[in-house]
Design a protein around this motif. Sequence first.
Motif, PDB file in Angstrom:
ATOM      1  N   UNK A  56       0.820  -1.213   0.000  1.00  0.00           N
ATOM      2  CA  UNK A  56       0.000   0.000   0.000  1.00  0.00           C
ATOM      3  C   UNK A  56       0.854   1.263   0.000  1.00  0.00           C
ATOM      4  N   UNK A  57       1.938   1.260   0.784  1.00  0.00           N
ATOM      5  CA  UNK A  57       2.788   2.455   0.851  1.00  0.00           C
ATOM      6  C   UNK A  57       3.419   2.762  -0.514  1.00  0.00           C
ATOM      7  N   UNK A  58       3.830   1.718  -1.238  1.00  0.00           N
ATOM      8  CA  UNK A  58       4.393   1.914  -2.578  1.00  0.00           C
ATOM      9  C   UNK A  58       3.331   2.432  -3.540  1.00  0.00           C
ATOM     10  N   UNK A  59       2.130   1.847  -3.469  1.00  0.00           N
ATOM     11  CA  UNK A  59       1.037   2.288  -4.335  1.00  0.00           C
ATOM     12  C   UNK A  59       0.696   3.750  -4.088  1.00  0.00           C
ATOM     13  N   UNK A  60       0.660   4.122  -2.812  1.00  0.00           N
ATOM     14  CA  UNK A  60       0.335   5.503  -2.453  1.00  0.00           C
ATOM     15  C   UNK A  60       1.397   6.469  -2.985  1.00  0.00           C
ATOM     16  N   UNK A  61       2.666   6.118  -2.804  1.00  0.00           N
ATOM     17  CA  UNK A  61       3.751   6.987  -3.270  1.00  0.00           C
ATOM     18  C   UNK A  61       3.737   7.115  -4.792  1.00  0.00           C
ATOM     19  N   UNK A  62       3.553   6.013  -5.486  1.00  0.00           N
ATOM     20  CA  UNK A  62       3.531   6.040  -6.949  1.00  0.00           C
ATOM     21  C   UNK A  62       2.340   6.834  -7.471  1.00  0.00           C
ATOM     22  N   UNK A  63       1.203   6.725  -6.779  1.00  0.00           N
ATOM     23  CA  UNK A  63       0.002   7.422  -7.200  1.00  0.00           C
ATOM     24  C   UNK A  63       0.076   8.930  -7.054  1.00  0.00           C
ATOM     25  N   UNK A  64       1.067   9.420  -6.305  1.00  0.00           N
ATOM     26  CA  UNK A  64       1.229  10.865  -6.118  1.00  0.00           C
ATOM     27  C   UNK A  64       1.991  11.526  -7.268  1.00  0.00           C
ATOM     28  N   UNK A  65       2.558  10.716  -8.131  1.00  0.00           N
ATOM     29  CA  UNK A  65       3.347  11.249  -9.240  1.00  0.00           C
ATOM     30  C   UNK A  65       2.401  11.652 -10.373  1.00  0.00           C
ATOM     31  N   UNK A  66       2.592  12.845 -10.904  1.00  0.00           N
ATOM     32  CA  UNK A  66       1.745  13.342 -11.993  1.00  0.00           C
ATOM     33  C   UNK A  66       1.852  12.414 -13.204  1.00  0.00           C
ATOM     34  N   UNK A  67       0.709  12.126 -13.827  1.00  0.00           N
ATOM     35  CA  UNK A  67       0.596  11.242 -14.994  1.00  0.00           C
ATOM     36  C   UNK A  67       0.943   9.794 -14.687  1.00  0.00           C
TER      37      UNK A  67
END
Length: 161
Positions: A56-67
């Motif tokens: 979940x922490x990886x998904x959350x961090x990746x999801x914050x990146x534009x595009x």
Amino acid sequence: MQDTVSVGARSAQCSKGCAVGGRRVASGAVSHLADTGAPERLAAAGYFVYATARKDTDLEALGKIKNVQAVRLDVTSPQDVSAAVEVITKAGRGLHGLVNNAGIAKDSYLTKMTDEQFDDVLRVNLRSQFLLARAATRVMMEKRYGRIVNITSRAWLGGAG
């Protein structure tokens, strides 16, 4: 139409993986690709990135990146691979490339390596490559275009892979 890329990740225990969709290529191991800024660079270059991870922490961090859209994926699970490819194809942006770079090392003397350690290495470093390439190829063949890059060593980080 904006190019798309999907990038997959595994937990820190195993290298993270990436997958790429769009007119170009990208997917494999995200922990180390993310450390290099690959998702951000691809997005900045005009790609839409599907970034996959187990944690979940990886998904959350990746999801914050534009595009970048985060997608849950364990590269060793055929069901997860199918589900991730379905998410990517349903988005309608295409899957034009895959960078398979998930990998782990269970360094040990041959005489001390357990069967379980050996099986883990094969599952992540070899079987996941097959699962992802097979799933991506099916999509790419329909469009008559695609590129796959397989990287199974972490030696590019320096030291033993």
